[in-house]
Design a protein around this motif. Structure first.
Motif, PDB file in Angstrom:
ATOM      1  N   VAL A   1       0.863  -1.180   0.000  1.00 17.67           N
ATOM      2  CA  VAL A   1       0.000   0.000   0.000  1.00 17.67           C
ATOM      3  C   VAL A   1       0.900   1.230   0.000  1.00 17.67           C
ATOM      4  O   VAL A   1       1.779   1.371   0.859  1.00 17.67           O
ATOM      5  CB  VAL A   1      -0.928   0.020   1.230  1.00 17.67           C
ATOM      6  CG1 VAL A   1      -1.763   1.300   1.239  1.00 17.67           C
ATOM      7  CG2 VAL A   1      -1.834  -1.202   1.234  1.00 17.67           C
ATOM      8  N   VAL A   2       0.676   2.108  -0.963  1.00 20.64           N
ATOM      9  CA  VAL A   2       1.493   3.305  -1.108  1.00 20.64           C
ATOM     10  C   VAL A   2       0.607   4.532  -0.913  1.00 20.64           C
ATOM     11  O   VAL A   2      -0.442   4.643  -1.554  1.00 20.64           O
ATOM     12  CB  VAL A   2       2.155   3.367  -2.507  1.00 20.64           C
ATOM     13  CG1 VAL A   2       3.061   4.592  -2.615  1.00 20.64           C
ATOM     14  CG2 VAL A   2       2.935   2.089  -2.781  1.00 20.64           C
ATOM     15  N   VAL A   3       1.020   5.430  -0.029  1.00 30.40           N
ATOM     16  CA  VAL A   3       0.294   6.682   0.199  1.00 30.40           C
ATOM     17  C   VAL A   3       1.179   7.825  -0.297  1.00 30.40           C
ATOM     18  O   VAL A   3       2.297   8.015   0.195  1.00 30.40           O
ATOM     19  CB  VAL A   3      -0.051   6.875   1.683  1.00 30.40           C
ATOM     20  CG1 VAL A   3      -0.770   8.209   1.886  1.00 30.40           C
ATOM     21  CG2 VAL A   3      -0.920   5.727   2.187  1.00 30.40           C
ATOM     22  N   VAL A   4       0.676   8.573  -1.273  1.00 28.69           N
ATOM     23  CA  VAL A   4       1.438   9.667  -1.882  1.00 28.69           C
ATOM     24  C   VAL A   4       0.659  10.966  -1.725  1.00 28.69           C
ATOM     25  O   VAL A   4      -0.376  11.144  -2.386  1.00 28.69           O
ATOM     26  CB  VAL A   4       1.721   9.400  -3.376  1.00 28.69           C
ATOM     27  CG1 VAL A   4       2.692  10.432  -3.929  1.00 28.69           C
ATOM     28  CG2 VAL A   4       2.244   7.995  -3.602  1.00 28.69           C
ATOM     29  N   PRO A   5       1.098  11.888  -0.868  1.00 30.77           N
ATOM     30  CA  PRO A   5       0.441  13.203  -0.817  1.00 30.77           C
ATOM     31  C   PRO A   5       0.558  13.889  -2.173  1.00 30.77           C
ATOM     32  O   PRO A   5       1.555  13.694  -2.897  1.00 30.77           O
ATOM     33  CB  PRO A   5       1.233  13.939   0.274  1.00 30.77           C
ATOM     34  CG  PRO A   5       1.907  12.872   1.072  1.00 30.77           C
ATOM     35  CD  PRO A   5       2.190  11.765   0.106  1.00 30.77           C
ATOM     36  N   TRP A   6      -0.432  14.683  -2.519  1.00 28.55           N
ATOM     37  CA  TRP A   6      -0.406  15.328  -3.828  1.00 28.55           C
ATOM     38  C   TRP A   6       0.832  16.202  -4.007  1.00 28.55           C
ATOM     39  O   TRP A   6       1.329  16.354  -5.126  1.00 28.55           O
ATOM     40  CB  TRP A   6      -1.669  16.170  -4.024  1.00 28.55           C
ATOM     41  CG  TRP A   6      -2.904  15.357  -4.240  1.00 28.55           C
ATOM     42  CD1 TRP A   6      -4.025  15.325  -3.469  1.00 28.55           C
ATOM     43  CD2 TRP A   6      -3.156  14.431  -5.306  1.00 28.55           C
ATOM     44  NE1 TRP A   6      -4.955  14.451  -3.966  1.00 28.55           N
ATOM     45  CE2 TRP A   6      -4.450  13.886  -5.096  1.00 28.55           C
ATOM     46  CE3 TRP A   6      -2.422  14.000  -6.408  1.00 28.55           C
ATOM     47  CZ2 TRP A   6      -5.002  12.951  -5.954  1.00 28.55           C
ATOM     48  CZ3 TRP A   6      -2.983  13.062  -7.258  1.00 28.55           C
ATOM     49  CH2 TRP A   6      -4.253  12.552  -7.033  1.00 28.55           C
ATOM     50  N   GLY A   7       1.338  16.754  -2.915  1.00 29.32           N
ATOM     51  CA  GLY A   7       2.544  17.569  -3.014  1.00 29.32           C
ATOM     52  C   GLY A   7       3.767  16.793  -3.425  1.00 29.32           C
ATOM     53  O   GLY A   7       4.767  17.380  -3.853  1.00 29.32           O
ATOM     54  N   GLN A   8       3.712  15.460  -3.295  1.00 25.64           N
ATOM     55  CA  GLN A   8       4.838  14.611  -3.673  1.00 25.64           C
ATOM     56  C   GLN A   8       4.668  13.988  -5.051  1.00 25.64           C
ATOM     57  O   GLN A   8       5.533  13.236  -5.505  1.00 25.64           O
ATOM     58  CB  GLN A   8       5.008  13.495  -2.634  1.00 25.64           C
ATOM     59  CG  GLN A   8       5.569  13.953  -1.307  1.00 25.64           C
ATOM     60  CD  GLN A   8       7.014  14.388  -1.418  1.00 25.64           C
ATOM     61  OE1 GLN A   8       7.768  13.891  -2.252  1.00 25.64           O
ATOM     62  NE2 GLN A   8       7.412  15.340  -0.580  1.00 25.64           N
ATOM     63  N   VAL A   9       3.562  14.292  -5.728  1.00 25.87           N
ATOM     64  CA  VAL A   9       3.310  13.714  -7.052  1.00 25.87           C
ATOM     65  C   VAL A   9       3.909  14.613  -8.120  1.00 25.87           C
ATOM     66  O   VAL A   9       3.566  15.795  -8.223  1.00 25.87           O
ATOM     67  CB  VAL A   9       1.799  13.534  -7.301  1.00 25.87           C
ATOM     68  CG1 VAL A   9       1.557  13.014  -8.719  1.00 25.87           C
ATOM     69  CG2 VAL A   9       1.201  12.577  -6.280  1.00 25.87           C
TER      70      VAL A   9
ATOM     71  N   ALA B   1       6.525   9.915  -8.349  1.00 23.39           N
ATOM     72  CA  ALA B   1       6.776  10.787  -7.205  1.00 23.39           C
ATOM     73  C   ALA B   1       7.877  11.790  -7.538  1.00 23.39           C
ATOM     74  O   ALA B   1       8.604  11.640  -8.534  1.00 23.39           O
ATOM     75  CB  ALA B   1       7.169   9.953  -5.988  1.00 23.39           C
ATOM     76  N   GLN B   2       8.003  12.817  -6.710  1.00 23.84           N
ATOM     77  CA  GLN B   2       9.035  13.830  -6.920  1.00 23.84           C
ATOM     78  C   GLN B   2      10.429  13.222  -6.890  1.00 23.84           C
ATOM     79  O   GLN B   2      11.347  13.734  -7.526  1.00 23.84           O
ATOM     80  CB  GLN B   2       8.921  14.907  -5.835  1.00 23.84           C
ATOM     81  CG  GLN B   2       7.628  15.718  -5.863  1.00 23.84           C
ATOM     82  CD  GLN B   2       7.560  16.668  -7.047  1.00 23.84           C
ATOM     83  OE1 GLN B   2       8.508  16.817  -7.825  1.00 23.84           O
ATOM     84  NE2 GLN B   2       6.416  17.331  -7.207  1.00 23.84           N
ATOM     85  N   SER B   3      10.596  12.127  -6.175  1.00 23.32           N
ATOM     86  CA  SER B   3      11.893  11.452  -6.104  1.00 23.32           C
ATOM     87  C   SER B   3      12.223  10.692  -7.377  1.00 23.32           C
ATOM     88  O   SER B   3      13.345  10.206  -7.554  1.00 23.32           O
ATOM     89  CB  SER B   3      11.901  10.480  -4.918  1.00 23.32           C
ATOM     90  OG  SER B   3      10.920   9.461  -5.099  1.00 23.32           O
TER      91      SER B   3
END
Length: 225
Positions: free
Chosen positions: A92-100, A113-115
């Motif tokens: 399960v992966v949780v990605v805040p929109w700020g990290q997309v 992701a930003q990374s």
């Protein structure tokens, strides 16, 4: 006794927006059918088989049922104004929109992701057939509009016959529409303070544990044959 000033009452936080849930209907249908076959064959072996056959059937069911459920019934995508939660077969992966960084659609749908890490959206599979069908409908619609514009009344007659039949056809594949919805959420809430944070990943041990146990039991039974 003094009455509290309403203007100085502590403000309550806004409730988190409700999740939009996206799943694959065909995946669920296929999973139900597959599990029905597994249970049918497994129960039949447990009831009618001999001792060794029963143990083999039990081990196979312990192995297959969690994996079949994980890859068909389990996948889902939950999206709200703060984050994207991706429930894939084994994590399960949780990605805040700020990290997309972006949402990509090619031969599979994925979030980047930003990374630079990519996470596939198992619950939103790409259907090349649906894309082709939608593109063909769009081409027909455009051609009929051009014919209507050049042909006057004759064009309107053509549109009224063949064109009306295709008026409700797809203009975008369903999974592409879902990705458009997710991109809209990203565009509208990517910079919001509530949409910031770190990406979190959790492995689905509730799936992996039973599957490993079933595999070990099956290997032991086969080894002592």
């Amino acid at each position: 006794m003094t009455t509290p000033d309403p203007e100085h009452q502590p403000s309550t936080p806004d409730p988190v927006s409700r999740d939009r849930v996206y799943r694959s209907p065909m995946g669920i249908l296929g999973g139900v059918a597959l599990l029905a076959i597994v249970f049918w064959l497994g129960v039949d072996a447990l009831v009618r088989g001999e001792s060794r056959t029963q143990w083999l059937a039990l081990a196979a069911m312990i192995l297959i049922v969690p994996l079949a459920s994980a890859f068909t019934l389990r996948p889902a995508v939950y999206a709200n104004e703060e984050r994207l939660r991706i429930r894939n077969p084994l994590r399960v992966v949780v990605v805040p929109w700020g990290q997309v960084a972006s949402l990509r659609s090619g031969y599979s749908n994925e979030v980047v992701a930003q990374s630079g890490t990519k996470y596939q959206l198992w619950a939103i599979p790409v259907s090349l057939r649906a894309r082709k069908k939608a593109a063909q409908h769009a081409d027909r619609t455009a051609a009929e509009k051009n014919t209507a514009g050049r042909g006057g009344g004759g064009g309107r007659g053509l549109r009224g016959s063949r064109g009306a039949a295709d008026a409700n056809g797809p203009t975008r594949a369903e999974t592409d529409k879902i990705m458009d919805d997710l991109r809209e959420l990203l565009e509208n809430h990517g910079d919001a303070e509530s949409a910031q944070g770190e990406v979190s990943v959790r492995w689905a041990y509730e799936v992996m544990g039973p599957a490993v146990a079933g595999a070990v039991l099956l290997l032991i039974l086969l080894a002592v044959a």
